[in-house]
Motif scaffolding. Structure first.
Motif, PDB file in Angstrom:
ATOM      1  N   UNK A  60      53.933 -17.345 116.279  1.00  0.00           N
ATOM      2  CA  UNK A  60      52.764 -16.564 116.709  1.00  0.00           C
ATOM      3  C   UNK A  60      52.074 -15.759 115.620  1.00  0.00           C
ATOM      4  N   UNK A  61      52.355 -16.070 114.354  1.00  0.00           N
ATOM      5  CA  UNK A  61      51.715 -15.313 113.254  1.00  0.00           C
ATOM      6  C   UNK A  61      50.197 -15.503 113.276  1.00  0.00           C
ATOM      7  N   UNK A  62      49.775 -16.762 113.336  1.00  0.00           N
ATOM      8  CA  UNK A  62      48.332 -17.045 113.322  1.00  0.00           C
ATOM      9  C   UNK A  62      47.670 -16.507 114.577  1.00  0.00           C
TER      10      UNK A  62
ATOM     11  N   UNK B 263      53.984 -15.597 123.873  1.00  0.00           N
ATOM     12  CA  UNK B 263      54.213 -15.908 122.455  1.00  0.00           C
ATOM     13  C   UNK B 263      54.994 -14.751 121.828  1.00  0.00           C
ATOM     14  N   UNK B 264      54.552 -13.534 122.150  1.00  0.00           N
ATOM     15  CA  UNK B 264      55.290 -12.315 121.765  1.00  0.00           C
ATOM     16  C   UNK B 264      54.889 -11.227 122.733  1.00  0.00           C
ATOM     17  N   UNK B 265      55.698 -10.178 122.765  1.00  0.00           N
ATOM     18  CA  UNK B 265      55.343  -9.068 123.662  1.00  0.00           C
ATOM     19  C   UNK B 265      55.732  -7.734 123.019  1.00  0.00           C
ATOM     20  N   UNK B 266      55.020  -6.698 123.482  1.00  0.00           N
ATOM     21  CA  UNK B 266      55.294  -5.319 123.052  1.00  0.00           C
ATOM     22  C   UNK B 266      55.296  -5.158 121.535  1.00  0.00           C
ATOM     23  N   UNK B 267      54.272  -5.698 120.918  1.00  0.00           N
ATOM     24  CA  UNK B 267      54.154  -5.536 119.459  1.00  0.00           C
ATOM     25  C   UNK B 267      53.487  -4.194 119.175  1.00  0.00           C
ATOM     26  N   UNK B 268      54.131  -3.402 118.340  1.00  0.00           N
ATOM     27  CA  UNK B 268      53.609  -2.083 117.967  1.00  0.00           C
ATOM     28  C   UNK B 268      53.710  -1.902 116.465  1.00  0.00           C
ATOM     29  N   UNK B 269      52.612  -1.537 115.829  1.00  0.00           N
ATOM     30  CA  UNK B 269      52.682  -1.129 114.421  1.00  0.00           C
ATOM     31  C   UNK B 269      51.371  -0.474 114.005  1.00  0.00           C
ATOM     32  N   UNK B 270      51.445   0.242 112.907  1.00  0.00           N
ATOM     33  CA  UNK B 270      50.264   0.861 112.288  1.00  0.00           C
ATOM     34  C   UNK B 270      50.075   0.247 110.916  1.00  0.00           C
ATOM     35  N   UNK B 271      48.846   0.301 110.427  1.00  0.00           N
ATOM     36  CA  UNK B 271      48.591  -0.101 109.045  1.00  0.00           C
ATOM     37  C   UNK B 271      47.706   0.959 108.405  1.00  0.00           C
ATOM     38  N   UNK B 272      48.177   1.511 107.299  1.00  0.00           N
ATOM     39  CA  UNK B 272      47.400   2.525 106.598  1.00  0.00           C
ATOM     40  C   UNK B 272      46.188   1.904 105.918  1.00  0.00           C
ATOM     41  N   UNK B 273      45.304   2.764 105.389  1.00  0.00           N
ATOM     42  CA  UNK B 273      44.057   2.260 104.806  1.00  0.00           C
ATOM     43  C   UNK B 273      44.272   1.556 103.471  1.00  0.00           C
ATOM     44  N   UNK B 274      45.439   1.678 102.914  1.00  0.00           N
ATOM     45  CA  UNK B 274      45.752   0.853 101.745  1.00  0.00           C
ATOM     46  C   UNK B 274      47.125   0.185 101.932  1.00  0.00           C
ATOM     47  N   UNK B 275      47.505   0.022 103.207  1.00  0.00           N
ATOM     48  CA  UNK B 275      48.799  -0.579 103.528  1.00  0.00           C
ATOM     49  C   UNK B 275      48.793  -2.081 103.305  1.00  0.00           C
ATOM     50  N   UNK B 276      49.956  -2.603 102.978  1.00  0.00           N
ATOM     51  CA  UNK B 276      50.064  -4.045 102.719  1.00  0.00           C
ATOM     52  C   UNK B 276      51.208  -4.607 103.545  1.00  0.00           C
ATOM     53  N   UNK B 277      50.833  -5.215 104.648  1.00  0.00           N
ATOM     54  CA  UNK B 277      51.826  -5.667 105.622  1.00  0.00           C
ATOM     55  C   UNK B 277      51.936  -7.184 105.613  1.00  0.00           C
ATOM     56  N   UNK B 278      53.153  -7.656 105.469  1.00  0.00           N
ATOM     57  CA  UNK B 278      53.400  -9.103 105.553  1.00  0.00           C
ATOM     58  C   UNK B 278      53.695  -9.469 107.000  1.00  0.00           C
ATOM     59  N   UNK B 279      53.254 -10.621 107.390  1.00  0.00           N
ATOM     60  CA  UNK B 279      53.588 -11.163 108.713  1.00  0.00           C
ATOM     61  C   UNK B 279      54.495 -12.364 108.478  1.00  0.00           C
ATOM     62  N   UNK B 280      55.735 -12.242 108.899  1.00  0.00           N
ATOM     63  CA  UNK B 280      56.693 -13.314 108.632  1.00  0.00           C
ATOM     64  C   UNK B 280      57.190 -13.907 109.946  1.00  0.00           C
ATOM     65  N   UNK B 281      57.498 -15.163 109.902  1.00  0.00           N
ATOM     66  CA  UNK B 281      58.031 -15.824 111.086  1.00  0.00           C
ATOM     67  C   UNK B 281      58.016 -17.320 110.861  1.00  0.00           C
ATOM     68  N   UNK B 282      58.899 -18.004 111.561  1.00  0.00           N
ATOM     69  CA  UNK B 282      58.929 -19.456 111.431  1.00  0.00           C
ATOM     70  C   UNK B 282      57.675 -20.045 112.059  1.00  0.00           C
ATOM     71  N   UNK B 283      57.440 -21.309 111.820  1.00  0.00           N
ATOM     72  CA  UNK B 283      56.281 -21.963 112.422  1.00  0.00           C
ATOM     73  C   UNK B 283      56.364 -21.857 113.946  1.00  0.00           C
ATOM     74  N   UNK B 284      55.224 -21.582 114.552  1.00  0.00           N
ATOM     75  CA  UNK B 284      55.167 -21.543 116.007  1.00  0.00           C
ATOM     76  C   UNK B 284      55.593 -20.231 116.633  1.00  0.00           C
TER      77      UNK B 284
ATOM     78  N   UNK C  95      45.686  -4.892 103.476  1.00  0.00           N
ATOM     79  CA  UNK C  95      45.695  -6.278 103.929  1.00  0.00           C
ATOM     80  C   UNK C  95      46.924  -6.616 104.733  1.00  0.00           C
ATOM     81  N   UNK C  96      46.741  -7.616 105.536  1.00  0.00           N
ATOM     82  CA  UNK C  96      47.790  -8.095 106.426  1.00  0.00           C
ATOM     83  C   UNK C  96      47.901  -9.598 106.179  1.00  0.00           C
ATOM     84  N   UNK C  97      49.028 -10.033 105.726  1.00  0.00           N
ATOM     85  CA  UNK C  97      49.136 -11.399 105.209  1.00  0.00           C
ATOM     86  C   UNK C  97      50.267 -12.183 105.871  1.00  0.00           C
ATOM     87  N   UNK C  98      49.912 -13.291 106.481  1.00  0.00           N
ATOM     88  CA  UNK C  98      50.929 -14.206 107.003  1.00  0.00           C
ATOM     89  C   UNK C  98      51.177 -15.266 105.945  1.00  0.00           C
ATOM     90  N   UNK C  99      52.433 -15.449 105.597  1.00  0.00           N
ATOM     91  CA  UNK C  99      52.734 -16.440 104.573  1.00  0.00           C
ATOM     92  C   UNK C  99      54.187 -16.867 104.637  1.00  0.00           C
TER      93      UNK C  99
END
Lengths: 287, 222
Positions: B47-49, B24-45, B178-182
């Protein structure tokens, strides 16, 4: 009987080693009995006798009505940018410097076409510039890749064609890799100008730009626009490569008077992935 | 001064389902701070969910590591964690015990937020999907997490309830990560400061949220 009255002009457009040339010329001209005038504004106040006026701008010599035989235009091999401008992160002063230097060189070829001397001619030997005055160039100094590429680009005035290598252009990408004669850039990001420059002043006439650009599979599906012309008016070509490979884009533009040139490649859509390789632009006079 | 350890660290995470030849995806790397606000973007299918469910511990990554240094909610918008034969009240009781919260206080907060009233006494399997989402959202706010995982907030309730959710989440809990897919680019631009775009198995972090939205907008239109 020795010539006791000579009012000569030596034009040295801006270049990386201009100070070296001026120092070398001043010493040799003084030894030859010339009064060296470093500012064209002082030229009229010079005492009678043998004078050598140094200036970056051929227009200053022309305005005095001097005969072409008494003028020499000297083109350095070092390229038009000083070390400071070459290293400056802000491109605007560099663009202005390229525009000014190229315009001075253009005027040199336009006003005194038979009196242009290239620094290559001075390689280890003295060259007779005027009766009674031969010049030996200073030791050559190393120069940057960008300056070398700009120097080649400026040969447009001598030959009506030139290759403008990728290094004379500005690249707008987060990840840029310069190889020998090409530059590879990561396309990721918003719609934007990917490549632009070099602001070399073009002589009047019709000029064709032939750009070679490589597109990887992900970048081939995007829409682009290539512009060629002056900064405010230009010819545009929209295209979508559709498949990966190296493509040639040819565009013509007619300058009705000399002005700064710009070749631009625009990405018209946001891009997630992929690489574009830019191999430079061939410039040819077509009319 | 020592740099603060990120609240979430995702290291070389890949996901491949047995039924599929390609990950679905590979080699995903990221950090999220304790008050970080990360969006998860991508077309349907794309792998966001799937990624959100992996971050929520609902499914494991095929390779790589997910390190949490803060408490995290279950994926809001995902109501699969309830025991269907238990009532809403019993599910609240169960989760209060699980997260070591006071039942009465938690119930009061869930009831106030989710507005389910007497329906909480019914088995959850009789809830509509909207009711389950309300219960899940109300519970996640009542329990209080350091980080909220949000899978398409628009799926929760009607317009009035969505406003209530946004206030409860983004304004009342402005200090939380928070980490938000939308797919809602206005919501993303308003509340997120970075984005991860997933496309054709690749994931890229964008530190400029507006740039990410422009790129995503093109991907969606292409």
């Amino acid at each position: 009987m020795p010539n006791t009255k000579q009012h000569l002009w030596l034009i040295i457009p801006p270049c990386a080693d201009r100070d070296d040339w001026v120092a070398s010329i001043t010493a040799q001209a003084t030894d030859a009995g010339f009064t060296v005038i470093n500012s064209a504004a002082d030229a009229n106040t010079a005492a009678l006798g043998k004078t050598l006026t140094l200036s970056p701008d051929p227009e200053e010599a022309r305005k005095t009505g001097v005969q072409a035989k008494d003028v020499a235009v000297l083109l350095s091999t070092s390229g038009p940018l000083s070390a400071k401008l070459d290293a400056d992160n802000d491109p605007a002063p560099r663009h202005t410097a390229v525009k000014n230097a190229s315009d001075f060189i253009r005027r040199g070829y336009a006003f005194f076409p038979d009196r242009v001397f290239k620094a290559e001619d001075f390689a280890g030997t003295s060259v007779k510039l005027f009766p009674g005055f031969s010049l030996l160039g200073p030791p050559s100094t190393s120069t940057s890749n960008r300056n070398r590429a700009l120097k080649e680009a400026l040969s447009i005035y001598a030959a009506d064609h030139a290759f403008w290598g990728s290094e004379v252009f500005d690249i707008n990408a987060k990840d840029v890799r310069h190889n020998k004669e090409e530059v590879a850039l990561d396309l990721t990001g918003r719609p934007r100008f990917l490549i632009f420059g070099p602001y070399i002043v073009m002589p009047a006439g019709r000029w064709k730009a032939v750009a070679r650009i490589g597109f990887s599979a992900p970048t081939a599906r995007h829409q682009y626009r290539a512009d060629w012309g002056a900064q405010d008016t230009y010819t545009s070509h929209h295209f979508r490569p559709e498949r990966e490979g190296v493509f040639q884009v040819e565009i013509e533009y007619e300058w009705d008077k000399p002005s700064a040139s710009e070749f631009r490649l625009l990405l018209l859509e946001g891009a997630f992935d992929g690489e574009v390789t830019f191999f430079g632009v061939e410039i040819v006079r077509v009319g | 001064m020592a740099l603060e350890e990120p609240g979430l660290r995702v290291l070389d995470v890949s996901k491949k389902f047995k039924s599929s030849k390609r990950p679905v995806f590979k080699d995903v790397n990221f950090d999220l701070g304790r008050s970080g606000r990360l969006a998860l973007l991508g077309r349907n299918g794309q792998g966001k969910s799937t990624l959100i469910q992996m971050l929520g511990g609902i499914m494991p990554p095929s390779t790589g590591k997910i390190e949490w240094n803060m408490t995290t909610s279950w994926p809001i918008g995902f109501a699969g964690g309830f025991q269907g034969s238990l009532s809403g009240l019993d599910n609240v009781r169960f989760l209060s015990r699980l997260y070591k919260r006071d039942y009465k206080e938690t119930l009061a907060r869930v009831d106030d937020f989710a507005e389910l009233g007497k329906a909480l006494r019914e088995p959850v399997k009789h809830f509509s999907s909207g009711m389950r989402a309300r219960l899940a959202f109300g519970l996640s706010l009542a329990i209080e997490f350091d980080c909220y995982l949000i899978d398409e907030l628009v799926a929760v309730g009607d317009a009035r309830f969505q406003r209530k959710c946004q206030e409860g989440l983004f304004e009342d809990r402005g200090h939380c990560a928070f980490l938000m897919a939308s797919h809602d680019t206005n919501l993303i631009t308003r509340y997120c400061d970075r984005a991860l775009i997933i496309e054709s198995g690749k994931a890229k972090i964008f530190d400029d949220i507006k740039e990410a939205v422009e790129v995503y907008t093109w991907l969606r239109a292409a």
